[in-house]
Each structure stands twice: as structure tokens, then as C-alpha cells.
Design an enzyme around this catalytic site. Structure first.
Site, PDB file in Angstrom:
ATOM      1  NE  ARG A 179      46.064 -14.116  -2.081  1.00 26.55           N
ATOM      2  CZ  ARG A 179      46.363 -13.544  -3.247  1.00 26.55           C
ATOM      3  NH1 ARG A 179      45.778 -13.149  -4.524  1.00 26.55           N
ATOM      4  NH2 ARG A 179      47.031 -13.921  -3.838  1.00 26.55           N
ATOM      5  CB  SER A 228      52.184 -18.306   3.355  1.00 23.22           C
ATOM      6  OG  SER A 228      51.049 -17.488   2.636  1.00 23.22           O
ATOM      7  CE  LYS A 276      49.606 -16.149  -4.164  1.00 28.60           C
ATOM      8  NZ  LYS A 276      50.392 -15.973  -2.663  1.00 28.60           N
TER       9      LYS A 276
END
Length: 205
Positions: free
Chosen positions: A40, A109, A139
């Protein structure tokens, strides 16, 4: 491939792992038992992202563990990664499947949305991810999901379920009990002093 999607899902996020330590830290996670790795990188240097992804792919191949690329279908195709993970604002699953082929792992997701998970399964997703389940450093404002969602999803979906968001060795057991097949972990793994040991503890769950 779906039957291999179970265990610790290590998310190597360059926002918390330095360039110099990326390969070493992921190697520790793999040595501790990680079953899948996601790269990521939200930076704006595509050249750096590519060579880091290639280095990670070589490492994962040596452990016979699939490497997924977050968001970037083109990069996954270019380097021959095992697949991608896609969010709601990324390329469509059907388009990604056309590019990557029928054998690619494509995760979606689904946040707290079981209907989205049903749609993803019907379109050929390899797994779906729910969360965040706990407060997350990566997040902090992500949609909150209840572990009951995993139990409900387990009863009506036939693909693996990944849980993400603030997962630690302490709270992970609740998600496993609720039905998670994969524990997708970032800080709870890569911010630990002993990454190999943390990976081993997750794996034992």
C-alpha cells in the site's frame, strides 16, 4: 486460491514503513507466518513504487505467499503480482478482472455494507473486506463496522472475509470468533518492536 486466503494479511503501508526498512519488516512478517501481503503506497513517485513492488514480489515469491497491490491494477499487471485490492473509488472489479485474468486475487473493500459484499461476490471477487472494526491510526475516520457483520456475512457469502481496522493481538480474537478468515493488519504488526513475534501471535489465532 480461495482456500489459501486464511490467516494473517500483512498490509505493508509505506506511510508507516520507511523505504530502508520495507523489505526487512515484511520479511519478519512472512517469517512469522503471514499468508498474504498487500503493498500500500499512496505516494506520488511511480518509479519508486514500482521497484519497491518488484522487491516485495521477489520476497513474497520466495515464501510462496501472494503479493497484492493496493488500488493500482496497472502496476499489478506490469510486475506480475498475484492481484489487487480495490476500494469504492478504484477501478471496477470487472475491468480489473479483464486486465489481470481469471486466476488473479481481487479483494474488495465493503466497509460496513453487506449488500456491497453480495455484489462483489456475484462479480467474482476473491474475498471481501469489512471494517474498520476498532480505532485505526491509518484511517481514523473510516466507517465503523460491528463484528456482528462478520457473523451475518459468514452465513450468506461463500468467499473469504477479511477484517481490517485497528486490529491488535488482543482484540483480533473477537473478529476470528465472529467469522473473519483474514486479519488485515498494519500498525498492529509493523509498528511492533518484534514484528516476527507479533505475526506469529496473529497466526496462532
Amino acid at each position: 486460491m480461495n482456500n489459501k486466503l486464511r490467516g494473517l494479511y500483512a498490509i505493508a503501508d509505506t506511510s508507516i514503513i520507511s523505504e530502508e526498512m520495507l523489505i526487512k519488516k515484511v520479511a519478519y512478517a512472512l517469517d512469522g507466518g503471514a499468508k498474504i501481503v498487500q503493498f500500500r503506497d499512496k505516494g506520488n513517485d511511480p518509479e519508486r513504487r514500482e521497484w519497491q513492488a518488484i522487491d516485495l514480489l521477489n520476497l513474497c515469491n520466495s515464501f510462496k505467499v501472494p503479493l497484492l497491490i493496493n488500488d493500482d491494477v496497472e502496476l499489478a499487471a506490469k510486475i506480475g503480482a498475484a492481484g489487487v485490492h480495490l476500494g469504492k473509488n478504484d477501478m471496477s472489479l470487472s475491468q480489473a478482472r479483464k486486465i489481470l485474468g481469471s486466476s488473479a486475487i481481487i479483494g474488495i473493500s465493503c466497509y460496513d455494507d453487506l449488500n456491497r459484499a453480495h455484489q462483489a461476490e456475484s462479480e467474482g471477487a476473491s474475498y471481501v473486506a469489512f471494517g474498520r472494526f476498532f480505532p485505526s491510526h491509518t484511517k481514523p475516520f473510516a466507517i465503523q463496522a460491528n463484528p456482528i457483520l462478520l457473523t451475518d456475512a459468514k452465513q450468506c457469502l461463500n468467499i473469504p472475509l477479511a477484517a481490517i481496522g485497528g486490529i491488535t493481538v488482543t482484540n483480533a480474537k473477537f473478529l476470528v470468533a465472529a467469522g473473519a478468515d483474514l486479519l488485515a493488519v498494519i500498525n498492529g504488526l509493523f509498528s511492533q518492536a518484534d514484528i516476527r513475534n507479533a505475526a506469529s501471535q496473529f497466526t496462532q489465532l
